[in-house]
Design a protein around this motif. Structure first.
Motif, mmCIF file in Angstrom:
data_model
loop_
_atom_site.group_PDB
_atom_site.id
_atom_site.type_symbol
_atom_site.label_atom_id
_atom_site.label_comp_id
_atom_site.label_asym_id
_atom_site.label_seq_id
_atom_site.Cartn_x
_atom_site.Cartn_y
_atom_site.Cartn_z
ATOM 1 N N THR A 83 45.507 58.957 42.448
ATOM 2 C CA THR A 83 44.140 59.136 41.975
ATOM 3 C C THR A 83 43.271 57.901 42.175
ATOM 4 O OG1 THR A 83 45.036 60.641 40.320
ATOM 5 C CG2 THR A 83 42.769 59.906 40.009
ATOM 6 N N HIS A 84 42.206 58.043 42.969
ATOM 7 C CA HIS A 84 41.218 56.986 43.158
ATOM 8 C C HIS A 84 41.881 55.632 43.461
ATOM 9 C CE1 HIS A 84 39.258 59.954 40.319
ATOM 10 N NE2 HIS A 84 38.456 59.975 41.360
ATOM 11 N N ALA A 85 42.865 55.667 44.347
ATOM 12 C CA ALA A 85 43.711 54.493 44.565
ATOM 13 C C ALA A 85 42.933 53.235 44.947
ATOM 14 C CB ALA A 85 44.751 54.819 45.646
ATOM 15 N N GLN A 86 42.136 53.314 45.991
ATOM 16 C CA GLN A 86 41.475 52.115 46.484
ATOM 17 C C GLN A 86 40.507 51.541 45.460
ATOM 18 O OE1 GLN A 86 42.251 50.453 49.225
ATOM 19 N NE2 GLN A 86 40.785 48.875 48.631
ATOM 20 N N MET A 87 39.721 52.410 44.830
ATOM 21 C CA MET A 87 38.760 51.943 43.839
ATOM 22 C C MET A 87 39.483 51.283 42.660
ATOM 23 S SD MET A 87 35.852 54.055 41.714
ATOM 24 C CE MET A 87 37.057 54.972 40.753
ATOM 25 N N THR A 88 40.606 51.872 42.226
ATOM 26 C CA THR A 88 41.343 51.330 41.091
ATOM 27 C C THR A 88 41.895 49.944 41.402
ATOM 28 O OG1 THR A 88 41.968 53.579 40.439
ATOM 29 C CG2 THR A 88 43.222 51.781 39.466
ATOM 30 N N VAL A 89 42.459 49.787 42.595
ATOM 31 C CA VAL A 89 43.000 48.483 42.984
ATOM 32 C C VAL A 89 41.894 47.441 43.039
ATOM 33 C CG1 VAL A 89 44.087 47.204 44.868
ATOM 34 C CG2 VAL A 89 44.976 49.442 44.212
ATOM 35 N N GLU A 90 40.749 47.824 43.564
ATOM 36 C CA GLU A 90 39.619 46.892 43.634
ATOM 37 C C GLU A 90 39.165 46.477 42.232
ATOM 38 O OE1 GLU A 90 36.731 48.918 45.959
ATOM 39 O OE2 GLU A 90 37.779 48.576 47.870
ATOM 40 N N LEU A 91 39.141 47.429 41.294
ATOM 41 C CA LEU A 91 38.761 47.102 39.921
ATOM 42 C C LEU A 91 39.769 46.150 39.279
ATOM 43 C CD1 LEU A 91 37.539 50.571 38.593
ATOM 44 C CD2 LEU A 91 36.155 48.508 38.866
ATOM 45 N N ILE A 92 41.042 46.371 39.533
ATOM 46 C CA ILE A 92 42.085 45.483 38.987
ATOM 47 C C ILE A 92 41.893 44.067 39.513
ATOM 48 C CG2 ILE A 92 44.562 44.952 39.090
ATOM 49 C CD1 ILE A 92 45.028 48.007 39.002
ATOM 50 N N GLU A 93 41.657 43.954 40.815
ATOM 51 C CA GLU A 93 41.479 42.625 41.400
ATOM 52 C C GLU A 93 40.202 41.960 40.877
ATOM 53 O OE1 GLU A 93 43.759 41.043 42.956
ATOM 54 O OE2 GLU A 93 45.026 42.822 42.829
ATOM 55 N N THR A 94 39.174 42.763 40.617
ATOM 56 C CA THR A 94 37.937 42.208 40.054
ATOM 57 C C THR A 94 38.184 41.669 38.649
ATOM 58 O OG1 THR A 94 36.551 43.704 41.351
ATOM 59 C CG2 THR A 94 35.573 42.732 39.385
ATOM 60 N N ILE A 95 38.879 42.450 37.823
ATOM 61 C CA ILE A 95 39.196 42.003 36.460
ATOM 62 C C ILE A 95 40.060 40.747 36.496
ATOM 63 C CG2 ILE A 95 40.448 42.602 34.345
ATOM 64 C CD1 ILE A 95 39.634 45.543 34.915
ATOM 65 N N ARG A 96 41.037 40.734 37.380
ATOM 66 C CA ARG A 96 41.922 39.562 37.502
ATOM 67 C C ARG A 96 41.123 38.336 37.925
ATOM 68 N NH1 ARG A 96 46.216 41.632 40.519
ATOM 69 N NH2 ARG A 96 47.723 41.642 38.798
ATOM 70 N N GLY A 97 40.191 38.531 38.884
ATOM 71 C CA GLY A 97 39.397 37.414 39.364
ATOM 72 C C GLY A 97 38.410 36.893 38.330
ATOM 73 N N GLU A 98 37.821 37.787 37.549
ATOM 74 C CA GLU A 98 36.810 37.400 36.568
ATOM 75 C C GLU A 98 37.407 36.875 35.266
ATOM 76 O OE1 GLU A 98 33.441 37.323 36.713
ATOM 77 O OE2 GLU A 98 33.534 37.784 38.853
ATOM 78 N N PHE A 99 38.499 37.500 34.810
ATOM 79 C CA PHE A 99 39.018 37.195 33.476
ATOM 80 C C PHE A 99 40.458 36.685 33.470
ATOM 81 C CE2 PHE A 99 35.935 40.726 33.121
ATOM 82 C CZ PHE A 99 34.947 40.083 32.389
ATOM 83 N N GLY A 100 41.071 36.602 34.668
ATOM 84 C CA GLY A 100 42.434 36.099 34.748
ATOM 85 C C GLY A 100 43.457 37.107 34.252
ATOM 86 N N GLU A 101 44.729 36.675 34.268
ATOM 87 C CA GLU A 101 45.804 37.564 33.833
ATOM 88 C C GLU A 101 45.664 37.921 32.355
ATOM 89 O OE1 GLU A 101 48.013 39.131 35.548
ATOM 90 O OE2 GLU A 101 47.469 38.219 37.461
ATOM 91 N N ALA A 102 45.140 36.987 31.562
ATOM 92 C CA ALA A 102 44.973 37.269 30.133
ATOM 93 C C ALA A 102 43.994 38.415 29.918
ATOM 94 C CB ALA A 102 44.486 36.015 29.402
ATOM 95 N N GLY A 103 42.918 38.431 30.698
ATOM 96 C CA GLY A 103 41.954 39.517 30.601
ATOM 97 C C GLY A 103 42.544 40.842 31.029
ATOM 98 N N LEU A 104 43.360 40.803 32.083
ATOM 99 C CA LEU A 104 44.014 42.018 32.563
ATOM 100 C C LEU A 104 44.990 42.536 31.517
ATOM 101 C CD1 LEU A 104 44.100 43.877 35.013
ATOM 102 C CD2 LEU A 104 45.871 42.404 36.000
ATOM 103 N N THR A 105 45.696 41.623 30.861
ATOM 104 C CA THR A 105 46.632 42.007 29.801
ATOM 105 C C THR A 105 45.894 42.675 28.642
ATOM 106 O OG1 THR A 105 48.168 40.219 30.370
ATOM 107 C CG2 THR A 105 48.336 41.144 28.147
#
Length: 210
Positions: free
Chosen positions: A76-98
């Motif tokens: 489901t929505h694979a490419q968009m989801t991966v891009e969102l994950i990388e955006t969150i990781r880049g903006e907020f780090g692993e702590a934000g992703l957690t």
């Protein structure tokens, strides 16, 4: 209505590699018809086969899905989801992703617990969880084993690309299952991302009746 070819793909997805004879029996068609459909699917690079000895006569074929065949069951929505994950990781780090994963787990837990309200036994809660996961595209199923444990299988992962990009999704879902089925113990026995064809969870009853 599902076509015969789609039915054969579904059988291979949900039940794993199978012989021409077995697939023909499940689809309720002749072995010759099954061979014709499988040959066309192989030509489209959706399935492949290995030769297997049958004990009498020439070797038979054992069929399995190729990577392209697995791709017929959508992520489901694979490419968009991966891009969102990388955006969150880049903006907020692993702590934000957690934190995002923890929020997702809590939201899912509230949704599932609402749906499972009134399910008191382990069997009832497990059956309800299977229905919920199947409705979300996981092709879930559960069975009872002779040793007193249960096995819940998810034959498909509609968020596989997201899970590959952030395995916290998998850890979060395992924690969610343990929470919903407590005091039963839940362990992952097979993992799609570890190279298995599916995810499989062993559920060992705890203090509640079953």
């Amino acid at each position: 209505m599902q076509s015969t070819s789609d039915q054969l793909l579904f059988e291979l997805k949900t039940r794993g590699p199978a012989t021409t004879r077995d697939l023909a029996a499940r689809a309720r068609i002749t072995r010759q018809a099954a061979r014709e459909h499988l040959t066309k699917l192989a030509g489209a690079k959706l399935v492949d086969h290995t030769r297997t000895a049958t004990g009498v006569g020439r070797p038979g074929h054992k069929w399995s899905l190729t990577e392209k065949g697995h791709g017929r069951f959508p992520d489901t929505h694979a490419q968009m989801t991966v891009e969102l994950i990388e955006t969150i990781r880049g903006e907020f780090g692993e702590a934000g992703l957690t934190r995002m994963l923890a929020r997702r787990e809590q939201t899912m837990a509230e949704k599932y617990e609402q749906a499972l309200r009134g399910a008191e036994t382990l069997e009832q809660r497990l059956a309800g969880l299977v229905r919920l996961r199947s409705a979300e595209g996981y092709m879930a199923d559960a069975s009872y084993l002779d040793d007193g444990t249960y096995v819940m299988v998810e034959n498909h992962c509609p968020i596989c690309a997201a899970a590959a990009a952030c395995q916290g999704f998998c850890r979060s879902e395992l924690a969610l299952f343990a929470r919903l089925l407590a005091p039963a113990q839940v362990e992952r026995a097979e993992h799609l991302l570890a190279g298995c064809r599916r995810c499989c969870y062993v559920v060992t009853p705890g203090g509640q009746g079953h």
